[in-house]
Design an enzyme around this catalytic site. Structure first.
Site, PDB file in Angstrom:
ATOM      1  N   ASN A  99     -42.852  60.050  21.578  1.00 12.10           N
ATOM      2  CA  ASN A  99     -43.984  59.800  22.487  1.00 12.10           C
ATOM      3  C   ASN A  99     -45.203  60.703  22.236  1.00 12.10           C
ATOM      4  O   ASN A  99     -46.337  60.264  22.412  1.00 12.10           O
ATOM      5  CB  ASN A  99     -43.538  59.823  23.952  1.00 12.10           C
ATOM      6  N   SER A 173     -34.291  61.866  25.308  1.00  7.91           N
ATOM      7  CA  SER A 173     -33.734  61.295  26.538  1.00  7.91           C
ATOM      8  C   SER A 173     -32.502  62.057  27.026  1.00  7.91           C
ATOM      9  O   SER A 173     -31.849  62.767  26.259  1.00  7.91           O
ATOM     10  CB  SER A 173     -33.357  59.838  26.277  1.00  7.91           C
ATOM     11  N   GLU A 194     -35.063  69.482  26.051  1.00  9.34           N
ATOM     12  CA  GLU A 194     -36.274  69.093  26.782  1.00  9.34           C
ATOM     13  C   GLU A 194     -36.138  67.607  27.081  1.00  9.34           C
ATOM     14  O   GLU A 194     -36.361  66.763  26.204  1.00  9.34           O
ATOM     15  CB  GLU A 194     -37.521  69.373  25.923  1.00  9.34           C
ATOM     16  N   CYS A 228     -43.326  62.403  29.301  1.00  9.54           N
ATOM     17  CA  CYS A 228     -42.143  62.865  30.056  1.00  9.54           C
ATOM     18  C   CYS A 228     -42.496  63.410  31.429  1.00  9.54           C
ATOM     19  O   CYS A 228     -41.687  63.372  32.340  1.00  9.54           O
ATOM     20  CB  CYS A 228     -41.390  63.912  29.249  1.00  9.54           C
TER      21      CYS A 228
HETATM   22  P1  NAD Z   1     -34.419  59.626  22.259  1.00 14.14           P
HETATM   23  O1  NAD Z   1     -33.455  60.498  22.976  1.00 14.14           O
HETATM   24  O2  NAD Z   1     -34.086  58.191  22.114  1.00 14.14           O
HETATM   25  O3  NAD Z   1     -34.679  60.158  20.771  1.00 14.14           O
HETATM   26  C1  NAD Z   1     -35.007  61.499  20.495  1.00 14.14           C
HETATM   27  C2  NAD Z   1     -34.500  61.862  19.114  1.00 14.14           C
HETATM   28  O4  NAD Z   1     -33.079  61.713  19.075  1.00 14.14           O
HETATM   29  C3  NAD Z   1     -35.060  61.006  17.987  1.00 14.14           C
HETATM   30  O5  NAD Z   1     -35.412  61.842  16.907  1.00 14.14           O
HETATM   31  C4  NAD Z   1     -33.904  60.087  17.615  1.00 14.14           C
HETATM   32  O6  NAD Z   1     -33.874  59.781  16.247  1.00 14.14           O
HETATM   33  C5  NAD Z   1     -32.675  60.883  17.997  1.00 14.14           C
HETATM   34  N1  NAD Z   1     -31.575  60.028  18.463  1.00 14.14           N
HETATM   35  C6  NAD Z   1     -31.669  58.862  19.142  1.00 14.14           C
HETATM   36  N2  NAD Z   1     -30.443  58.368  19.426  1.00 14.14           N
HETATM   37  C7  NAD Z   1     -29.553  59.244  18.905  1.00 14.14           C
HETATM   38  C8  NAD Z   1     -28.126  59.292  18.855  1.00 14.14           C
HETATM   39  N3  NAD Z   1     -27.375  58.336  19.374  1.00 14.14           N
HETATM   40  N4  NAD Z   1     -27.554  60.348  18.231  1.00 14.14           N
HETATM   41  C9  NAD Z   1     -28.287  61.329  17.683  1.00 14.14           C
HETATM   42  N5  NAD Z   1     -29.646  61.317  17.694  1.00 14.14           N
HETATM   43  C10 NAD Z   1     -30.267  60.299  18.295  1.00 14.14           C
HETATM   44  O7  NAD Z   1     -35.808  59.848  23.019  1.00 14.14           O
HETATM   45  P2  NAD Z   1     -37.180  59.125  22.729  1.00 14.14           P
HETATM   46  O8  NAD Z   1     -37.053  57.700  23.132  1.00 14.14           O
HETATM   47  O9  NAD Z   1     -37.683  59.459  21.389  1.00 14.14           O
HETATM   48  O10 NAD Z   1     -38.127  59.886  23.781  1.00 14.14           O
HETATM   49  C11 NAD Z   1     -38.218  59.512  25.106  1.00 14.14           C
HETATM   50  C12 NAD Z   1     -37.467  60.438  26.023  1.00 14.14           C
HETATM   51  O11 NAD Z   1     -37.777  61.776  25.734  1.00 14.14           O
HETATM   52  C13 NAD Z   1     -37.822  60.242  27.477  1.00 14.14           C
HETATM   53  O12 NAD Z   1     -36.644  60.294  28.249  1.00 14.14           O
HETATM   54  C14 NAD Z   1     -38.712  61.424  27.787  1.00 14.14           C
HETATM   55  O13 NAD Z   1     -38.722  61.805  29.135  1.00 14.14           O
HETATM   56  C15 NAD Z   1     -38.138  62.478  26.918  1.00 14.14           C
HETATM   57  N6  NAD Z   1     -39.138  63.480  26.578  1.00 14.14           N
HETATM   58  C16 NAD Z   1     -39.018  64.732  27.086  1.00 14.14           C
HETATM   59  C17 NAD Z   1     -39.996  65.682  26.801  1.00 14.14           C
HETATM   60  C18 NAD Z   1     -39.925  67.082  27.345  1.00 14.14           C
HETATM   61  O14 NAD Z   1     -40.694  67.915  26.865  1.00 14.14           O
HETATM   62  N7  NAD Z   1     -39.052  67.387  28.267  1.00 14.14           N
HETATM   63  C19 NAD Z   1     -41.071  65.342  25.997  1.00 14.14           C
HETATM   64  C20 NAD Z   1     -41.137  64.055  25.494  1.00 14.14           C
HETATM   65  C21 NAD Z   1     -40.169  63.135  25.777  1.00 14.14           C
END
Ligand code: NAD
Length: 443
Positions: A99, A173, A194, A228
């Site tokens: 994001n 996530s 995070e 987020c």
């Molecule tokens: P995501 O969890 O789907 O993916 C994040 C990372 O994890 C990616 O690099 C992805 O390749 C990897 N990933 C995905 N599925 C996986 C699996 N099964 N096993 C291992 N690795 C895996 O998150 P997203 O869709 O990229 O981002 C959105 C989420 O992130 C939202 O929930 C948002 O709130 C959160 N977010 C939090 C912050 C913060 O600073 N707290 C900032 C931005 C986004």
């Protein structure tokens, strides 16, 4: 640890990184546009300039942050000199989301490098253009054993997670956060998570509604709601609802015009999968304004939704898109009941002119961080810790805390030899016990 860099070498690498980012700023902005039509202003404000400012501040402060810190010695150890040494963890894995794909990959990398670690960075596969330019920049600046990028999706991440790391920093996530925590537990690897959550935005009857609407529209529809810390749902005193909706409609038009699809300032949903997820949350009869969609363009207009069902699809999980449910409350008890229905959020916002109510709200609920009378902007202050609590995350970073996050803090006592009090040594005579008690009472 096989690979250790002194402060000046770390600083040199960060300066080189800054030069490369400055040189490629337009390409980064273009990549972000190609990935999800991220508006130029938002790319500069929340990605490139943000990172350049972080680099400047890290380069300026690195010596200070890395310095051995003397602390007051304990009387029990007299005579001694006590201090804290900050030691790099070693091999660090950083996993980034899509994001804010540049910022959330590079910001932890800067801190990990500054703290002296070897970094492996896994950017998100959902923003391939940005991932590619991150790869090119890191390849150019760093030797592989210092920092490298591994591109790829779930499979690539799982392979990385199967290895042993000294620290894992994950942004993403809650569901994947649990996968990361499980993989880290195998080797007792320390982690920062995070994550996200449902961020409430409370508006009471004393709030300046016009200004609240302006600030909420900005914070919610920035990055098309894919932030987020975006407000996830509005909790408004029932008497104020219709006025607030009028102001919100006006502010949406002021920001994005009559047709936000034509606005260069409104981003797109990251992909079709997320578009479908969001569209399935919309119950057409509940739309107040917006609700326009186009799958081919991954477009969903800024949409206000009248919500009265806390168990609806929209209210069950983090929305992470430009849909904003508006829920009314009668009294404070109802606010508490609604907020406590969900896991601890990453952010909470309260709009009010009532200082007591604001304070009470901030103290009463547990959440990552937030604002009174604004949204999202707490992110911009490097002196504030940024991170979640409970399901919204573990650990925090930003500013010096980022450096500290990637450092093990080693506590050292340097005992002097010119005096060696006999009190602590056996045999523990009655005399020693009474002296100890007196000493403890005196302290
Ligand atoms: P995501 O969890 O789907 O993916 C994040 C990372 O994890 C990616 O690099 C992805 O390749 C990897 N990933 C995905 N599925 C996986 C699996 N099964 N096993 C291992 N690795 C895996 O998150 P997203 O869709 O990229 O981002 C959105 C989420 O992130 C939202 O929930 C948002 O709130 C959160 N977010 C939090 C912050 C913060 O600073 N707290 C900032 C931005 C986004």
């Amino acid at each position: 640890m096989s690979y250790k860099l002194n402060i000046s070498a770390r600083k040199e690498a960060l300066i080189k990184l800054m030069d490369e980012i400055v040189k490629h700023e337009n390409e980064i902005i273009q990549a972000l546009y190609e990935d999800f039509k991220k508006p130029v202003f938002e790319s500069i404000a929340t990605e490139t300039s943000y990172i350049i400012s972080e680099l400047k501040s890290t380069i300026k402060n690195i010596e200070k942050w890395a310095k051995i810190k003397n602390v007051t010695p304990s009387i029990f150890n007299f005579p001694s000199t006590d201090y804290i040494v900050k030691e790099p963890y070693g091999k660090v894995l950083i996993i980034a989301p899509w994001n804010y794909p540049f910022q959330l990959a590079i910001s932890p990398l800067i801190a990990a490098v500054a703290a002296g670690n070897q970094v492996t960075l896994k950017p998100s596969e959902l923003t391939p253009k940005t991932s590619a330019i991150i790869f090119r920049i890191i390849e150019k600046v760093f030797q592989h054993q210092h920092a490298k990028v591994i591109e790829g999706g779930v499979e690539a991440t799982q392979k990385l997670l199967a290895q042993r790391w000294d620290y894992i920093f994950f942004t993403g996530s809650v569901a994947v956060g649990k996968i990361i925590a499980k993989a880290a537990a195998k080797h007792l690897t320390p982690i920062t998570l995070e994550l996200g959550g449902k961020n409430p935005c409370i508006i009471d009857e004393t709030a300046n509604l016009k200004l609240a609407a302006k600030r909420i529209v900005w914070g919610k529809f920035l990055n098309a709601g894919q932030t987020c810390i975006a407000p996830d749902y509005i909790l408004i005193q029932e008497k104020m609802k219709s006025h607030f909706i009028d102001f919100m409609k006006n502010e949406i038009t002021n920001a994005y015009g009559e047709n936000p699809k034509d606005s260069p300032d409104f981003a797109r949903i990251i992909n079709e999968k997320n578009w479908h997820r969001l569209v399935s949350m919309i119950e057409p009869e509940k739309i107040i304004t917006g609700g326009k969609t186009d799958v081919e363009d991954c477009y969903i207009s800024p949409t206000l939704i009248e919500e009265n069902n806390l168990d609806s699809l929209l209210m069950r999980e983090e929305i992470f898109g430009p849909l904003l449910p508006i829920i009314t409350y009668k009294d404070e008890k109802e606010i508490d009941k609604i907020i406590s229905k969900y896991e601890k959020p990453l952010a909470l916002y309260v709009f009010t002119d009532d200082t007591k109510f604001a304070r009470k709200t901030i103290l009463k609920h547990s959440f990552g961080g937030g604002c009174i009378n604004d949204t999202v902007i707490h992110f911009a202050n490097k002196k504030l810790p940024f991170g979640g609590v409970g399901h919204s995350g573990i650990g925090a970073y930003h500013g010096q805390l980022s450096f500290d996050t990637f450092s093990h803090h080693k506590g050292i006592v340097k005992k002097a030899n010119w005096l060696d009090l006999n009190l602590r040594y056996a045999p523990y005579t009655n005399n020693k016990i009474s002296t100890l008690k007196k000493l403890l009472n005196w302290l």
